[in-house]
Write an enzyme that holds these catalytic residues in place. Structure first.
Site, mmCIF file in Angstrom:
data_model
loop_
_atom_site.group_PDB
_atom_site.id
_atom_site.type_symbol
_atom_site.label_atom_id
_atom_site.label_comp_id
_atom_site.label_asym_id
_atom_site.label_seq_id
_atom_site.Cartn_x
_atom_site.Cartn_y
_atom_site.Cartn_z
ATOM 1 N N ARG A 280 0.827 -1.214 0.000
ATOM 2 C CA ARG A 280 0.000 0.000 0.000
ATOM 3 C C ARG A 280 0.861 1.262 0.000
ATOM 4 O O ARG A 280 0.445 2.285 -0.548
ATOM 5 C CB ARG A 280 -0.942 -0.004 1.204
ATOM 6 C CG ARG A 280 -2.134 -0.916 0.950
ATOM 7 C CD ARG A 280 -3.053 -0.972 2.144
ATOM 8 N NE ARG A 280 -4.343 -1.533 1.781
ATOM 9 C CZ ARG A 280 -5.209 -2.035 2.650
ATOM 10 N NH1 ARG A 280 -4.911 -2.032 3.939
ATOM 11 N NH2 ARG A 280 -6.359 -2.528 2.247
ATOM 12 N N LYS B 120 -13.816 -12.417 7.072
ATOM 13 C CA LYS B 120 -14.889 -11.475 7.427
ATOM 14 C C LYS B 120 -16.187 -11.912 6.752
ATOM 15 O O LYS B 120 -16.647 -11.314 5.775
ATOM 16 C CB LYS B 120 -14.521 -10.074 6.961
ATOM 17 C CG LYS B 120 -13.306 -9.507 7.679
ATOM 18 C CD LYS B 120 -13.020 -8.103 7.166
ATOM 19 C CE LYS B 120 -11.636 -7.634 7.517
ATOM 20 N NZ LYS B 120 -11.181 -6.570 6.608
ATOM 21 N N GLY C 224 -6.773 -6.585 1.498
ATOM 22 C CA GLY C 224 -5.449 -6.406 2.081
ATOM 23 C C GLY C 224 -4.730 -7.724 2.279
ATOM 24 O O GLY C 224 -3.566 -7.881 1.893
ATOM 25 N N GLY D 165 -12.623 -3.884 1.371
ATOM 26 C CA GLY D 165 -14.001 -3.465 1.661
ATOM 27 C C GLY D 165 -14.547 -2.546 0.583
ATOM 28 O O GLY D 165 -15.697 -2.678 0.153
HETATM 29 P P1 ADP Z 1 -8.960 -9.694 2.810
HETATM 30 O O1 ADP Z 1 -8.116 -8.806 3.702
HETATM 31 O O2 ADP Z 1 -8.210 -10.177 1.622
HETATM 32 O O3 ADP Z 1 -10.271 -9.062 2.471
HETATM 33 P P2 ADP Z 1 -9.993 -11.124 5.102
HETATM 34 O O4 ADP Z 1 -9.488 -10.038 5.972
HETATM 35 O O5 ADP Z 1 -11.445 -11.321 4.997
HETATM 36 O O6 ADP Z 1 -9.319 -11.012 3.645
HETATM 37 O O7 ADP Z 1 -9.438 -12.533 5.604
HETATM 38 C C1 ADP Z 1 -8.087 -12.832 5.696
HETATM 39 C C2 ADP Z 1 -7.852 -13.830 6.793
HETATM 40 O O8 ADP Z 1 -8.720 -14.928 6.659
HETATM 41 C C3 ADP Z 1 -6.466 -14.382 6.800
HETATM 42 O O9 ADP Z 1 -5.765 -13.880 7.911
HETATM 43 C C4 ADP Z 1 -6.664 -15.911 6.906
HETATM 44 O O10 ADP Z 1 -5.822 -16.499 7.864
HETATM 45 C C5 ADP Z 1 -8.111 -15.994 7.332
HETATM 46 N N1 ADP Z 1 -8.753 -17.271 6.959
HETATM 47 C C6 ADP Z 1 -8.800 -17.852 5.754
HETATM 48 N N2 ADP Z 1 -9.423 -19.038 5.803
HETATM 49 C C7 ADP Z 1 -9.776 -19.227 7.095
HETATM 50 C C8 ADP Z 1 -10.435 -20.274 7.798
HETATM 51 N N3 ADP Z 1 -10.848 -21.392 7.181
HETATM 52 N N4 ADP Z 1 -10.631 -20.137 9.121
HETATM 53 C C9 ADP Z 1 -10.207 -19.011 9.746
HETATM 54 N N5 ADP Z 1 -9.583 -17.986 9.148
HETATM 55 C C10 ADP Z 1 -9.369 -18.092 7.835
HETATM 56 MG MG MG Z 2 -8.215 -8.398 5.801
#
Ligand code: ADP
Ligand code: MG
Length: 399
Positions: free
Chosen positions: A35, A200, A356, A380
């Site tokens: 970023r 999330k 992120g 988001g």
């Molecule tokens: P992004 O930032 O790309 O939008 P999120 O913040 O929603 O993604 O999610 C990222 C996190 O999700 C990572 O830290 C990863 O460890 C976690 N994650 C992925 N799969 C699982 C799972 N099955 N159970 C718990 N956490 C998970």
């Molecule tokens: Mg995230």
């Protein structure tokens, strides 16, 4: 690139730039500077045009008061390295230090203000309270450039209210991100596939509603998949689950079937008996997605699913991916994310990575950024755009 012509000649002017410098830190060490790098072109363009650039940004989620671990100081230092010029740092956002640092800037020089979320006015839901803080921010500058795509979905003082108080323009990063978002929504080349994962869950379920009318295929992994598996009647053990979303997931599955959208769920899952933690060696096991043991939780999609997901992306001409397929931070649970990332690099068409953690994941797994069509800095924000929502930080620039 950004178009700053509405600001007139910026030489000698103080230009407040809202950037997204919200990077992951390990103590004071930046573990992924994506970023910061993405923020450089706008800041450099304004500095080269002779502006006195004042960067305002947030880091993490402090609760409206200073906290050392959320200081932007190491980020300001990294920005200076990337810009190849000294970057001044103010130890507050709108106080004595900020005023002194801004007053000390010469033409073409750059300063970073301390974490804007150290001030309760930044994220306040009260318009008046935000307004008071926005007035203080606006007093530091002659013009405002909005370049933090990761925050344009937030009605916050440094994103929204300050734009109402200063001549404003859209930064180059936000402009580029919006162009890509338009390509994803207006006339995506088909087949159009969307991959969703991450943790999330309820945040991300909303986008599915809109995607069911737009995408041809929806691949679901990561933490959100267990709510879908449970909605289909399967036990998910100790996996991440949002019980109150089961009906919504059931409705999505039914609507997808009616509208001919393929929903691709994993058929196998990598499980363990505990969430990975420093004091325990992972003991991964692959089980069918329909037979997750009661004492286990799902931490990645399994190898068959990784191959099936890659196959479902192979002939797509447009792919949007948000959210890792598993707990990629731990090598034992990173293969599903790797398989999807690899498949995106092979897409003949537009491939977009948003979020992120997803962006950090592809870099951490060693993929070249240039192998993807676009890596979005905003998770988001890109999801809300795809949901069809109006983004306050964009709307305010158009008014
Ligand atoms: P992004 O930032 O790309 O939008 P999120 O913040 O929603 O993604 O999610 C990222 C996190 O999700 C990572 O830290 C990863 O460890 C976690 N994650 C992925 N799969 C699982 C799972 N099955 N159970 C718990 N956490 C998970
Ligand atoms: Mg995230």
């Amino acid at each position: 690139m950004g178009d700053y012509s509405t600001l007139g000649d910026v030489a000698g002017k103080r230009v407040l730039v809202r950037s997204d410098l919200n990077v992951p830190l390990d103590g004071t060490r930046i573990t992924d500077d994506g970023r910061v790098r993405a923020s450089v072109p706008t800041i450099r363009a304004l500095a080269e045009a002779g502006a006195r650039v004042v960067v305002v940004a947030h880091l993490g989620r402090p609760k409206g008061a200073p906290e050392d671990r959320y200081s932007l100081r190491p980020v300001a230092a990294r920005l200076g390295e990337l810009l190849g010029q000294e970057v001044a740092f103010a130890t507050d956002t709108v106080g004595d230090s900020a005023r002194a640092v801004v007053d000390g800037l010469g033409d073409g020089q750059v300063a970073v203000l301390e974490n804007v979320r150290f001030n309760p006015g930044e994220t306040s839901k009260d318009d008046a309270e935000r307004g008071v803080f926005a007035d203080q921010l606006a007093a530091l500058a002659d013009a405002f450039v909005s370049d933090g795509f990761g925050v344009v979905h937030r009605k916050q003082a440094s994103v929204y209210d300050v734009a109402q108080r200063l001549p404003h323009a859209m930064g180059g990063l936000v402009a580029t991100e919006l162009e890509v978002m338009k390509r994803l929504t207006e006339a995506p080349e088909r087949p159009y596939a969307v991959v969703l994962g991450g943790s999330k869950v309820s945040d991300k379920l909303g986008v599915i509603d809109n995607l069911l009318g737009k995408a041809d295929r929806l691949l679901i992994g990561g933490g959100m998949v267990f709510t879908f598996l449970k909605a289909q009647g399967h036990e998910v053990g100790k996996s991440l689950l949002e019980d109150d979303q089961l009906d919504i997931c059931r409705a999505y599955l039914a609507r997808a079937e009616e509208s001919g959208v393929d929903i691709v769920l994993p058929t196998d899952v990598v499980v363990d008996t505990a969430f990975p933690s420093g004091d325990r060696t992972p003991e991964p096991r692959v089980v069918p997605a329909t037979e997750i043991p009661a004492d286990c939780l799902g931490l990645d999609i399994g190898p068959d699913s990784g191959a099936a997901f890659a196959a479902a992306l192979a002939d797509a001409h447009t792919v949007f991916w948000n959210g890792p397929m598993g707990v990629f931070e731990v090598a034992a649970f990173a293969e599903g994310t790797r398989a999807v990332a690899q498949a995106l690099t092979e897409v003949d068409g537009l491939s977009v990575v948003g979020g992120g953690d997803s962006a950090a994941a592809v870099r951490a797994l060693g993929f070249e950024e240039s192998a993807f069509g676009h890596i979005s800095t905003g998770g988001g924000a890109s999801l809300e755009y795809l949901e069809g929502k109006q983004l306050p930080g964009i709307k305010v620039l158009e008014d």
